[in-house]
Design an enzyme around this catalytic site. Structure first.
Site, short mmCIF file in Angstrom:
data_model
loop_
_atom_site.label_atom_id
_atom_site.label_comp_id
_atom_site.label_asym_id
_atom_site.label_seq_id
_atom_site.Cartn_x
_atom_site.Cartn_y
_atom_site.Cartn_z
CG ASP A 167 -7.24 -3.24 -2.31
OD1 ASP A 167 -7.84 -2.35 -1.67
OD2 ASP A 167 -6.02 -3.43 -2.23
CB SER A 224 -0.97 -0.06 1.19
OG SER A 224 -2.00 0.88 1.03
CG HIS A 271 -5.59 -2.75 1.07
ND1 HIS A 271 -4.98 -2.43 -0.12
CD2 HIS A 271 -5.03 -1.91 1.99
CE1 HIS A 271 -4.10 -1.45 0.07
NE2 HIS A 271 -4.12 -1.13 1.35
#
Lengths: 279, 279
Positions: B224, B148, B257
């Site tokens: 995600d 991320s 995620h």
């Protein structure tokens, strides 16, 4: 009984999912997590490993830290991880981390104020497996494993119910709770002052009493801070009798009480259970 | 520079250890963790993978949840995981989870009040690796990976420093921070209103400007929640040019995620880096 799904994550081709439900046995709302491997389907139900965690844990410690899903997906095993006690504002509690919420010790409490909710033995052996079989593509084939207080739970529950579980394993289990501070504090509160009632939840006592038991694998780190005072693997080795069944207690040099230890050996535990669940 | 060891756990035959140290670059006390595989010895220094975590994380998210140590031990790789920003009472902060402490974005801030501590780019590329090489049995061979915000960090740092890193990988990276809300908020605060200064920290801009880059592997879950608004893998695919170097962007159906996604593919990332670090 209704299940409320609260999370789901794809992992190693299968699914980790968390659920809430009303437990009749525990008299409160409970949370659990299940890992369903990619093989699980209504036409192909998979065996289930029940995981019992240690003091202060929830359903998530094992699911997030053990690194078990890679091998579970490979072997086609479901894993169920539950909370370590009843929970909620109206559930009796204690200021200590080792009694009350987060510290159910996987027994049926008989004493006030604990008996109203603390019936974890019945929850683990009956209510939760019935719920799991009703709602998920799993077979009736089960094994049981756990860590520390949950290792105590896995050993005592597995020894008392050889027809329900194919195999038992434990990491760093409390082997002789009637003879260590954690067990004595909890058993006095939950079961009262008559110590003869405690013996039914003590692995070292149970293993002396049974004629036969399912195969057992225990791993214990030699650098575990709780080794001598609380866990006492020597006591378990002392009562083992090969003619009653396989009981393999392994001491692992340098390893401690953490999930880093569990992660290092969980693959071998899953392979041990898979072997006995598919025999 | 002195290191203070605060924890150590044996895991997969190697050691996970956490340290505190005074960072000159960040002007505060910092914490990091290292995994040393069983092969690491002064006579046999091992290559190092640097891991950069996402928003709100510390050195521990990856170490506890990724399940990376089994493969790292097998391949003989050390892994270093650092905090995601400077920390402390006198370090500037923001009420949002996406700015200030826990959200350093791996850049050198130029604006008040951030510039006094928020120099994560220099910390990751210079100060920390120097410290690691000074104190641990590791070689100068490095690769870099992250998740991320940390995927953004790994990509930008790796693209800008092809002589320092052998390979780059990322899970769910912020690929085009100048064009997404997380990046725009952070860059405006840390770098000011002149948007031309932002471009040096934007992967999609950097990859257009370089002639050559080291091999890159990116995994992105298709389920995600941040995919379209914040992560924009399509933008990265659009600027890729095979003649500049390997850039493999993989979309993984059903994955989200979380660290469950990372755990599912970390082995392949470690194998990718090991291949390039031992060439």
């Amino acid at each position: 009984m209704a299940l409320e799904n609260i999370t789901q994550n794809k992992v190693f081709g299968g699914w980790h999912k968390q659920y809430l439900h009303d437990s009749e046995v525990l008299n409160c709302r409970m949370q659990f997590a299940i890992y369903l491997p990619p093989q699980a389907a209504p036409s192909a139900p998979v065996p289930v490993l029940y995981w019992l965690s240690g003091l202060t844990c929830t359903d998530q410690n094992f699911m997030q830290k053990s690194g078990a899903f890679r091998m579970a997906a490979k072997l086609g095993l479901a894993i169920v991880a539950m909370d370590t006690s009843p929970r909620g504002e109206d559930v009796a509690d204690d200021d200590g981390y080792d009694l009350g919420q987060g510290a159910g010790f996987y027994l049926n409490a008989t004493e006030f104020p604990w008996s109203r909710h603390y019936q974890m033995y019945d929850y683990v052996t009956q209510e939760l497996p019935n719920l799991i079989q009703q709602h998920f593509p799993v077979s009736s084939v089960r094994s049981i494993s756990g860590h520390s207080m949950g290792g105590h739970g896995a050993l005592t529950i597995g020894l008392k119910n050889p027809t329900l579980y194919r195999s038992i394993s434990a990491f760093s289990p409390i082997t002789h709770p009637t003879q260590c501070p954690w067990g004595q504090k909890a058993f006095a509160a939950y079961l009262g002052s008559d110590r003869t009632t405690w013996l039914q939840y003590d692995t070292c006592e149970l293993i002396k009493r049974v004629d036969k038991h399912v195969p057992v694998l225990v791993d214990q780190g030699e650098s575990d801070d709780f080794l001598e005072e609380q866990l006492k693997p020597d006591s378990l080795v002392a009562v083992s009798a090969p003619e009653k069944g396989e009981l393999n207690v392994r001491l692992q040099p340098g390893y401690d009480h953490s999930y880093f230890f569990i992660a290092s050996f969980i693959d071998e535990h899953l392979q041990f259970h898979a072997k006995h669940m598919t025999e």
